[in-house]
Design a protein around this motif. Structure first.
Motif, PDB file in Angstrom:
ATOM      1  N   THR A  66       0.864  -1.177   0.000  1.00  0.00           N
ATOM      2  CA  THR A  66       0.000   0.000   0.000  1.00  0.00           C
ATOM      3  C   THR A  66       0.899   1.225   0.000  1.00  0.00           C
ATOM      4  O   THR A  66       1.778   1.351   0.856  1.00  0.00           O
ATOM      5  CB  THR A  66      -0.910   0.012   1.246  1.00  0.00           C
ATOM      6  OG1 THR A  66      -1.669  -1.205   1.296  1.00  0.00           O
ATOM      7  CG2 THR A  66      -1.869   1.205   1.197  1.00  0.00           C
ATOM      8  N   HIS A 106       4.584   0.566   0.375  1.00  0.00           N
ATOM      9  CA  HIS A 106       5.059  -0.118   1.578  1.00  0.00           C
ATOM     10  C   HIS A 106       4.227  -1.372   1.816  1.00  0.00           C
ATOM     11  O   HIS A 106       3.088  -1.471   1.343  1.00  0.00           O
ATOM     12  CB  HIS A 106       4.941   0.803   2.803  1.00  0.00           C
ATOM     13  CG  HIS A 106       5.955   1.906   2.826  1.00  0.00           C
ATOM     14  ND1 HIS A 106       7.212   1.752   3.367  1.00  0.00           N
ATOM     15  CD2 HIS A 106       5.890   3.182   2.363  1.00  0.00           C
ATOM     16  CE1 HIS A 106       7.884   2.890   3.251  1.00  0.00           C
ATOM     17  NE2 HIS A 106       7.115   3.778   2.641  1.00  0.00           N
ATOM     18  N   SER A 149       1.597  -3.788   3.267  1.00  0.00           N
ATOM     19  CA  SER A 149       0.310  -3.425   3.871  1.00  0.00           C
ATOM     20  C   SER A 149       0.325  -3.592   5.386  1.00  0.00           C
ATOM     21  O   SER A 149      -0.413  -2.908   6.099  1.00  0.00           O
ATOM     22  CB  SER A 149      -0.803  -4.285   3.265  1.00  0.00           C
ATOM     23  OG  SER A 149      -0.927  -4.038   1.880  1.00  0.00           O
ATOM     24  N   LEU A 159       2.442  -2.545   7.380  1.00  0.00           N
ATOM     25  CA  LEU A 159       2.848  -1.291   8.019  1.00  0.00           C
ATOM     26  C   LEU A 159       1.627  -0.501   8.464  1.00  0.00           C
ATOM     27  O   LEU A 159       1.604   0.093   9.549  1.00  0.00           O
ATOM     28  CB  LEU A 159       3.692  -0.454   7.056  1.00  0.00           C
ATOM     29  CG  LEU A 159       4.044   0.963   7.531  1.00  0.00           C
ATOM     30  CD1 LEU A 159       4.931   0.918   8.772  1.00  0.00           C
ATOM     31  CD2 LEU A 159       4.737   1.749   6.410  1.00  0.00           C
ATOM     32  N   PHE A 160       0.578  -0.516   7.646  1.00  0.00           N
ATOM     33  CA  PHE A 160      -0.598   0.294   7.962  1.00  0.00           C
ATOM     34  C   PHE A 160      -1.474  -0.376   9.012  1.00  0.00           C
ATOM     35  O   PHE A 160      -2.224   0.306   9.718  1.00  0.00           O
ATOM     36  CB  PHE A 160      -1.356   0.610   6.665  1.00  0.00           C
ATOM     37  CG  PHE A 160      -0.522   1.453   5.740  1.00  0.00           C
ATOM     38  CD1 PHE A 160      -0.470   2.833   5.893  1.00  0.00           C
ATOM     39  CD2 PHE A 160       0.280   0.857   4.771  1.00  0.00           C
ATOM     40  CE1 PHE A 160       0.337   3.610   5.073  1.00  0.00           C
ATOM     41  CE2 PHE A 160       1.092   1.633   3.952  1.00  0.00           C
ATOM     42  CZ  PHE A 160       1.116   3.014   4.100  1.00  0.00           C
ATOM     43  N   PHE A 212       0.471   0.700  12.010  1.00  0.00           N
ATOM     44  CA  PHE A 212       0.150   2.127  12.130  1.00  0.00           C
ATOM     45  C   PHE A 212      -1.169   2.311  12.899  1.00  0.00           C
ATOM     46  O   PHE A 212      -1.261   3.096  13.853  1.00  0.00           O
ATOM     47  CB  PHE A 212       0.055   2.701  10.714  1.00  0.00           C
ATOM     48  CG  PHE A 212      -0.500   4.101  10.588  1.00  0.00           C
ATOM     49  CD1 PHE A 212       0.351   5.170  10.372  1.00  0.00           C
ATOM     50  CD2 PHE A 212      -1.871   4.347  10.632  1.00  0.00           C
ATOM     51  CE1 PHE A 212      -0.148   6.472  10.218  1.00  0.00           C
ATOM     52  CE2 PHE A 212      -2.375   5.634  10.487  1.00  0.00           C
ATOM     53  CZ  PHE A 212      -1.510   6.696  10.283  1.00  0.00           C
ATOM     54  N   THR A 213      -2.214   1.557  12.491  1.00  0.00           N
ATOM     55  CA  THR A 213      -3.538   1.716  13.097  1.00  0.00           C
ATOM     56  C   THR A 213      -3.573   1.156  14.521  1.00  0.00           C
ATOM     57  O   THR A 213      -4.180   1.751  15.420  1.00  0.00           O
ATOM     58  CB  THR A 213      -4.604   1.017  12.239  1.00  0.00           C
ATOM     59  OG1 THR A 213      -4.468   1.443  10.882  1.00  0.00           O
ATOM     60  CG2 THR A 213      -5.997   1.348  12.719  1.00  0.00           C
ATOM     61  N   ILE A 222       6.203   7.203   8.675  1.00  0.00           N
ATOM     62  CA  ILE A 222       4.767   6.926   8.537  1.00  0.00           C
ATOM     63  C   ILE A 222       4.208   6.371   9.848  1.00  0.00           C
ATOM     64  O   ILE A 222       3.149   6.795  10.329  1.00  0.00           O
ATOM     65  CB  ILE A 222       4.521   5.929   7.381  1.00  0.00           C
ATOM     66  CG1 ILE A 222       4.857   6.591   6.040  1.00  0.00           C
ATOM     67  CG2 ILE A 222       3.073   5.430   7.392  1.00  0.00           C
ATOM     68  CD1 ILE A 222       4.872   5.630   4.869  1.00  0.00           C
ATOM     69  N   PHE A 223       4.927   5.414  10.435  1.00  0.00           N
ATOM     70  CA  PHE A 223       4.519   4.815  11.701  1.00  0.00           C
ATOM     71  C   PHE A 223       4.422   5.887  12.784  1.00  0.00           C
ATOM     72  O   PHE A 223       3.498   5.900  13.600  1.00  0.00           O
ATOM     73  CB  PHE A 223       5.550   3.749  12.086  1.00  0.00           C
ATOM     74  CG  PHE A 223       5.283   3.046  13.392  1.00  0.00           C
ATOM     75  CD1 PHE A 223       4.201   2.191  13.538  1.00  0.00           C
ATOM     76  CD2 PHE A 223       6.136   3.219  14.471  1.00  0.00           C
ATOM     77  CE1 PHE A 223       3.959   1.530  14.736  1.00  0.00           C
ATOM     78  CE2 PHE A 223       5.918   2.560  15.675  1.00  0.00           C
ATOM     79  CZ  PHE A 223       4.821   1.712  15.807  1.00  0.00           C
ATOM     80  N   GLY A 261       1.263   7.701  12.707  1.00  0.00           N
ATOM     81  CA  GLY A 261       0.184   6.963  13.366  1.00  0.00           C
ATOM     82  C   GLY A 261       0.156   7.227  14.849  1.00  0.00           C
ATOM     83  O   GLY A 261      -0.901   7.464  15.450  1.00  0.00           O
TER      84      GLY A 261
END
Length: 492
Positions: free
Chosen positions: A10, A13, A15, A17-18, A21-22, A161-162, A165
């Motif tokens: 995504t 990166h 997926s 990772l997200f 992140f969440t 990115i992390f 989050g």
């Protein structure tokens, strides 16, 4: 034995990772919601006097805040070891998250339910939170690094990115918990309940999507995984650290010392600066009074806005991009600049504790603190995953948080110098001394680190080179450094 990694991507990166992140977004919402009201809850009047708090002095509240946040960063050392050697990261995250939810709900118990036991139940809730955080915090960060192969150029960007989050959660927390507490007429228990709900959301998201988006990442303890990999290659891995590994760990240790100075100043946000906002800041916009906790969201808001900007600046600089020690030095100088705004706030009051300083001083302070944080914190997390040996990955992440633990306790001690129940005029003078002392210390430390940068980069042995090494090149370097074959080095 190989670890099955998911194939989906995504925005360039993995997926997974997200998902991380969440998961971290809602866990940080939970933590920062509680952090935003902790000191305010402690100093609020007891219930018999019309309040909802425990009636502590400001100095005692800041000292407790420092001890709590120190332990929050100390326990990841043990949580990282357990994950590396016994549980695996995924189980550690689930157990830790469950304990953190229990801790928040314990803090949320109404005083009327536990007459005479308010302080004891408060300590039980904090203890449960601390243990749960120790299992959760180092392992979620390490799993971000596990998504990428050694030398993958996307790793620094992934941690940025992390980090966004983390700060989306932190931004929401101050606004939401402040609004909830205000809605229920200053009832802090409702704020703790809100934090507990955030933690439950984090757990549910991890349970539902982990296997699909992470594959087997985090299921096998890292130390066991490395032994199996070496056995498959027919290698006998010597347990003692190699020369390159020792040098790289030295970098982590030295940078950790400067990290202490940064976070000891930065963490005044939840203690001394929180109380300064509450007592000495004009928070009126027309007829609306901005809740004190909303200022806790400024840092997170600035990070969400400026993290992509800072990340793109590093990319655009290309070969001129500063190395990690120089970025750390810049972060320390920016922290010092932020405290100049707090000095300005005190000077505006002219020594009159009945006067109020402009809230724009706080906005400026939090802005420069945030810019410093972006130069230091995500870079530090990424650096640890680059330099730590695989078999010690979570343990070294825990050790990194140990430096932050020391910083938080030192920050609590420094903040408590505001005084034990003295007059407002004395508190204002003490605050001025604290802000000035931190500003001077931060800038001097940044200058010292800047001149140490080249030596620290030498000790990294190419871990930050743009042209990343293959395993064979890493072995050749190891032989060149030690003069003897010590086995192929695997870094994480």
């Amino acid at each position: 034995m190989s670890v099955t990694k998911p194939q989906g991507t995504t925005l360039g990166h993995p997926s997974g990772l997200f998902l991380l992140f969440t998961t971290e977004l809602w866990e940080r919402f939970s933590y920062y919601a509680m952090r935003a009201i902790l000191v305010l809850y402690l100093v609020d009047k007891v219930q018999s006097e019309g309040g909802h708090g425990l009636g502590w002095t400001q100095a005692d509240a800041i000292s407790l805040y420092g001890t709590f946040t120190a332990l929050v960063y100390l326990t990841p050392l043990f949580g990282g070891w357990l994950a590396d050697n016994v549980m695996g990261q995924r189980k550690a995250i689930m157990f830790g998250g469950a304990l953190m939810a229990i801790g928040q709900f314990t803090l949320a118990l109404p005083h009327a339910w536990i007459p005479g036991m308010e302080t004891e139940v408060f300590y039980v809730g904090l203890f449960t939170l601390i243990i749960g955080n120790g299992l959760f915090k180092p392992n979620i960060s390490t799993m971000v690094g596990d998504l990428y192969e050694e030398g993958d150029h996307r790793r620094d960007g992934a941690f940025t990115i992390f980090y966004m989050g983390i700060n989306v959660g932190a931004f929401l927390s101050g606004i939401v918990v402040g609004s909830v507490v205000a809605h229920f007429d200053g009832n802090f228990q409702m704020g703790f309940l809100t934090a507990g709900i955030g933690m439950v959301l984090s757990l549910i998201i991890q349970m539902v999507f982990a296997q699909k988006l992470l594959g087997d990442i985090g299921r096998v303890p890292a130390a066991k995984l490395e032994k199996q990999r070496n056995a498959e290659k027919g290698e006998v891995r010597k347990e003692p650290l190699t020369k390159v590994e020792r040098d790289r760990i030295k970098v982590i240790m030295v940078m950790g010392l400067f990290t202490i100075i940064f976070w000891a100043g930065f963490e005044q946000a939840g203690g001394l600066m929180n109380l300064f906002t509450n007592d000495f800041t004009d928070r009126m916009i027309g007829s609306f009074e901005v809740p004190t906790t909303w200022f806790q969201s400024l840092n997170a808001m600035f990070i969400v806005i400026f993290a992509p900007v800072i990340a793109s600046i590093w990319v655009r600089l290309g070969k001129r991009e500063p190395n990690s020690p120089v970025k750390f030095a810049l972060g320390l100088v920016l922290l010092g600049l932020g405290f100049l705004f707090m000095i300005g706030a005190v000077m505006e009051m002219g020594g009159d504790p009945t006067a109020k300083s402009s809230m724009w001083w706080l906005v400026g302070a939090y802005f420069f603190h945030t810019m410093g944080e972006l130069c230091l914190s995500p870079i530090g997390l990424s650096m640890v995953t680059k330099l730590a040996p695989l078999r010690l990955a979570s343990l070294m992440m825990g050790a990194w948080f140990l430096f932050v633990a020391a910083a938080n306790k030192i920050g609590g001690v420094v903040g408590s110098f505001i005084g034990h129940g003295g007059g407002k005029e004395e508190q204002l003078a003490n605050a001025m001394s604290i802000f000035a002392g931190i500003a001077i210390t931060a800038v001097l430390s940044g200058v010292i680190l800047y001149f140490m940068a080249d030596k620290l980069v030498d000790w990294m042995h190419g871990a930050e080179d743009k042209a990343h090494h293959t395993e064979e090149e890493a072995l050749e370097e190891e032989i060149a450094v030690t003069g003897e074959h010590e086995g192929i080095k695997t870094t994480h």
